[in-house]
Design a protein around this motif. Structure first.
Motif, short mmCIF file in Angstrom:
data_model
loop_
_atom_site.label_atom_id
_atom_site.label_comp_id
_atom_site.label_asym_id
_atom_site.label_seq_id
_atom_site.Cartn_x
_atom_site.Cartn_y
_atom_site.Cartn_z
N MET A 58 0.94 -1.18 0.23
CA MET A 58 -0.06 -0.01 -0.16
C MET A 58 1.03 1.26 0.01
SD MET A 58 -3.10 0.31 2.67
CE MET A 58 -4.40 -0.60 1.94
N VAL A 59 0.76 2.02 -0.99
CA VAL A 59 1.69 3.52 -1.28
C VAL A 59 0.79 4.44 -1.06
CG1 VAL A 59 3.21 4.33 -2.46
CG2 VAL A 59 3.12 2.13 -2.65
N ILE A 60 1.14 5.33 -0.16
CA ILE A 60 0.17 6.56 -0.06
C ILE A 60 0.80 7.74 -0.66
CG2 ILE A 60 1.67 7.73 2.17
CD1 ILE A 60 -1.13 8.25 3.65
N SER A 61 -0.07 8.55 -0.77
CA SER A 61 0.30 9.67 -1.71
C SER A 61 0.38 11.01 -0.99
CB SER A 61 -0.41 10.02 -3.06
OG SER A 61 -1.57 10.38 -2.66
N ASP A 62 0.58 12.23 -1.38
CA ASP A 62 0.69 13.31 -0.93
C ASP A 62 -0.79 14.11 -1.48
OD1 ASP A 62 2.78 13.48 0.94
OD2 ASP A 62 4.17 13.87 -0.81
N ARG A 63 -1.58 13.35 -2.40
CA ARG A 63 -2.87 14.08 -2.98
C ARG A 63 -3.57 14.57 -1.75
NH1 ARG A 63 -2.32 9.67 -6.14
NH2 ARG A 63 -4.20 8.47 -5.16
N ILE A 64 -4.39 15.66 -1.91
CA ILE A 64 -5.32 16.03 -1.07
C ILE A 64 -6.84 16.18 -1.57
CG2 ILE A 64 -4.98 18.78 -1.27
CD1 ILE A 64 -5.40 18.62 1.94
N SER A 65 -7.66 15.32 -0.78
CA SER A 65 -9.03 15.24 -1.45
C SER A 65 -9.75 15.96 -0.17
CB SER A 65 -9.43 14.05 -1.74
OG SER A 65 -9.94 13.27 -0.24
N ALA A 66 -11.01 16.63 -0.54
CA ALA A 66 -11.98 17.14 0.22
C ALA A 66 -13.17 17.40 -0.59
CB ALA A 66 -11.44 18.55 0.73
N PHE A 67 -14.35 17.20 -0.03
CA PHE A 67 -15.57 17.05 -0.58
C PHE A 67 -15.64 16.28 -1.69
CE2 PHE A 67 -15.03 21.39 1.26
CZ PHE A 67 -16.02 21.49 2.24
N ASP A 68 -14.96 15.15 -1.74
CA ASP A 68 -14.75 13.90 -2.74
C ASP A 68 -14.16 14.37 -4.01
OD1 ASP A 68 -16.09 12.03 -1.28
OD2 ASP A 68 -17.99 12.86 -1.61
N CYS A 69 -13.21 15.43 -3.72
CA CYS A 69 -12.44 15.75 -4.99
C CYS A 69 -11.12 15.86 -4.69
CB CYS A 69 -13.03 17.18 -5.49
SG CYS A 69 -14.61 17.47 -6.33
N ILE A 70 -10.09 15.58 -5.72
CA ILE A 70 -8.63 15.96 -5.63
C ILE A 70 -8.48 17.11 -5.90
CG2 ILE A 70 -6.44 15.13 -6.03
CD1 ILE A 70 -7.90 12.78 -4.80
N GLU A 74 -0.95 26.00 -7.64
CA GLU A 74 -0.06 26.32 -8.75
C GLU A 74 1.25 25.81 -8.80
OE1 GLU A 74 -0.62 30.54 -7.28
OE2 GLU A 74 -2.71 30.56 -8.11
N GLN A 75 2.01 26.15 -9.84
CA GLN A 75 3.27 25.90 -9.95
C GLN A 75 3.37 24.38 -10.12
OE1 GLN A 75 5.88 28.00 -7.32
NE2 GLN A 75 4.68 29.77 -7.25
N GLY A 76 2.42 23.54 -10.51
CA GLY A 76 2.58 22.17 -10.63
C GLY A 76 2.33 21.32 -9.41
N MET A 77 2.08 22.09 -8.43
CA MET A 77 2.03 21.36 -7.08
C MET A 77 0.59 20.41 -7.04
SD MET A 77 4.02 22.29 -4.41
CE MET A 77 3.26 22.87 -3.08
N GLN A 78 0.96 19.13 -7.13
CA GLN A 78 -0.03 17.96 -7.30
C GLN A 78 -0.73 17.57 -5.86
OE1 GLN A 78 -2.09 17.58 -9.91
NE2 GLN A 78 -0.72 19.18 -11.08
N GLY A 79 -0.18 18.28 -4.90
CA GLY A 79 -0.52 17.59 -3.45
C GLY A 79 0.24 18.53 -2.55
N VAL A 80 0.25 17.82 -1.15
CA VAL A 80 0.65 18.67 -0.14
C VAL A 80 2.17 18.15 0.41
CG1 VAL A 80 0.19 19.24 2.52
CG2 VAL A 80 -1.52 19.58 0.56
N PRO A 81 3.23 18.89 0.43
CA PRO A 81 4.41 18.25 0.90
C PRO A 81 4.52 17.76 2.33
CG PRO A 81 4.81 20.37 -0.40
CD PRO A 81 3.38 20.28 -0.14
N GLY A 82 4.83 16.42 2.43
CA GLY A 82 4.80 15.95 3.81
C GLY A 82 3.29 15.12 4.26
N LYS A 83 2.54 15.43 3.63
CA LYS A 83 0.83 14.86 4.25
C LYS A 83 1.23 13.28 4.03
CE LYS A 83 -3.79 14.82 2.64
NZ LYS A 83 -4.07 13.49 2.20
N GLY A 84 1.48 12.66 3.16
CA GLY A 84 1.50 11.39 3.11
C GLY A 84 2.38 10.74 4.34
N ALA A 85 3.55 11.06 4.49
CA ALA A 85 4.47 10.69 5.41
C ALA A 85 3.78 10.97 6.80
CB ALA A 85 5.99 11.35 5.36
N ALA A 86 3.22 12.34 7.07
CA ALA A 86 2.50 12.50 8.30
C ALA A 86 1.46 11.40 8.56
CB ALA A 86 1.95 14.01 8.20
N LEU A 87 0.57 11.38 7.67
CA LEU A 87 -0.45 10.22 7.78
C LEU A 87 -0.05 8.96 8.27
CD1 LEU A 87 -2.96 11.24 4.74
CD2 LEU A 87 -3.20 12.04 7.24
#
Length: 367
Positions: A58-70, A74-87
């Motif tokens: 199971m590989v986690i990502s740094d994507r962030i979903s809210a209200f059932d959407c990803i 800006e600047q090509g940021m497709q997620g939140v740095p550190g989020k996956g490792a934190a979870l």
């Protein structure tokens, strides 16, 4: 290195040896190992499961979903740095505590990398097991509209927003679309009552009726363990979602376990204790990001109204959020993870390359 490179956004393209399609959820991707690799790892690593138990990476990502959407930035940021490792770090911490306190096991057998779990296949209970200690969120919205019966529980008059409830409440909802259950609409994530579960336990994937009590015990005990630990850090455990499933131990005995993640800022609301005493709500969870989205867009009903899902998807797809917004979210996730675990979270410059290296050299799962 570009900030966007530190984000692990795409996690379903790793060259892990598998003979089944990769299952990708909102945040995690699951790679089912071949029967040969599962058997080999169980033997090599001494995992306490049956020798023929199916395993997955199971590989986690740094994507962030809210209200059932990803959402993206800006600047090509497709997620939140550190989020996956934190979870993962937070979940690992609570799972360890549950085990120490004799509650139940989880589906995790091994943690090769901060983004990766090796898990055994579980038969999931089809319930989002939600526990609430305060009245807020969807429960408050329903109460404020005059509803006094929530998931079959009668609520007293005179409650105010964000106040502590007289007792811890279990307010379950469906996980996935369940068909043919009386009184339960065939839609995902719909509130249900204890009677619904009791009368249709097999439809919710319970093996027997007695396990409903077991799941409730594990839910409230798990909640209390986390709540007490957070209270020592001056944090309030407001509400949370647990998921449960069945696995077999090495003797083929079935047991109910915790699965997915527990007590994280994604699956729970966590408030700062001092701020709450002073009449303020300071969120140390994803709820802060949800509130930000509600304030950011001129028509918040799009985010709250399930009938406007198409508009909501377009909104998420076509609006890049400011980088500083995602970095503020990053600070919340990393900050609460470091507070809970008492350890610094080391963020990788290239998580994908690290994962491939470890799974190839230490687990023999990449050709």
């Amino acid at each position: 290195m570009n900030l966007a490179d530190k984000v692990l956004a795409v996690n379903d393209d790793l060259p892990i040896r598998t003979d089944k399609p990769v299952h990708s959820g909102k945040v995690r991707s699951v790679y089912w190992l071949t029967p040969q690799d599962s058997r080999r790892l169980i033997k090599e690593k001494g995992y306490p499961v049956r020798e023929d138990a199916p395993l997955a990476i199971m590989v986690i990502s740094d994507r962030i979903s809210a209200f059932d959407c990803i959402w993206h930035g800006e600047q090509g940021m497709q997620g939140v740095p550190g989020k996956g490792a934190a979870l993962n770090a937070i979940s690992n911490h609570w799972f360890k505590l549950f085990k120490q306190q004799g509650l139940a096991d989880s589906h995790i057998l091994d943690i090769p990398h901060p983004f990766v779990w090796i898990v055994q296949k579980a038969k999931p209970v089809k319930i989002e097991a939600i526990c609430r200690q305060y009245i807020t969120g969807s429960m408050w919205r329903a109460y404020n509209k005059g509803e006094r019966n929530f998931c079959g529980i009668k609520l007293p008059e005179g409650l105010t927003k964000d106040q502590k409830l007289p007792e811890l409440l279990i307010t379950p909802s469906t996980k996935g679309i369940l068909k043919g259950i009386p009184n339960v609409p065939e839609v995902d994530d719909v509130n249900i009552t204890r009677d619904d579960i009791q009368n249709n336990f097999a439809a919710f994937n319970f093996s027997n009726q007695a396990d409903i009590q077991t799941y409730e015990n594990l839910l409230t005990q798990g909640f209390d363990v986390i709540s007490n630990a957070l209270a020592q850090l001056d944090q309030i455990f407001v509400d949370t979602k647990f998921e449960f499933g069945y696995v077999e131990d090495e003797n083929g005995q079935e047991k109910l376990i915790y699965m997915d993640e527990v007590g994280t800022p994604d699956s729970s609301r966590i408030w700062d204790g001092t701020a709450y005493q002073n009449g303020d709500i300071v969120e140390n969870s994803k709820e802060g990001f949800r509130q930000l989205l509600l304030n950011h867009f001129p028509d918040p009903d799009i985010l709250l109204n399930k009938d406007r899902m198409n508009e909501r998807s377009e909104l998420a797809k076509n609006n890049a959020l400011p980088v500083d917004v995602l970095m503020d979210v990053s600070q919340v996730y990393v900050g609460i993870a470091e507070k809970i675990t008492g350890e610094k979270l080391n963020l990788s410059d290239n998580p994908k390359a690290e994962i491939i290296d470890i799974l190839r050299n230490q687990y023999g799962l990449i050709d």
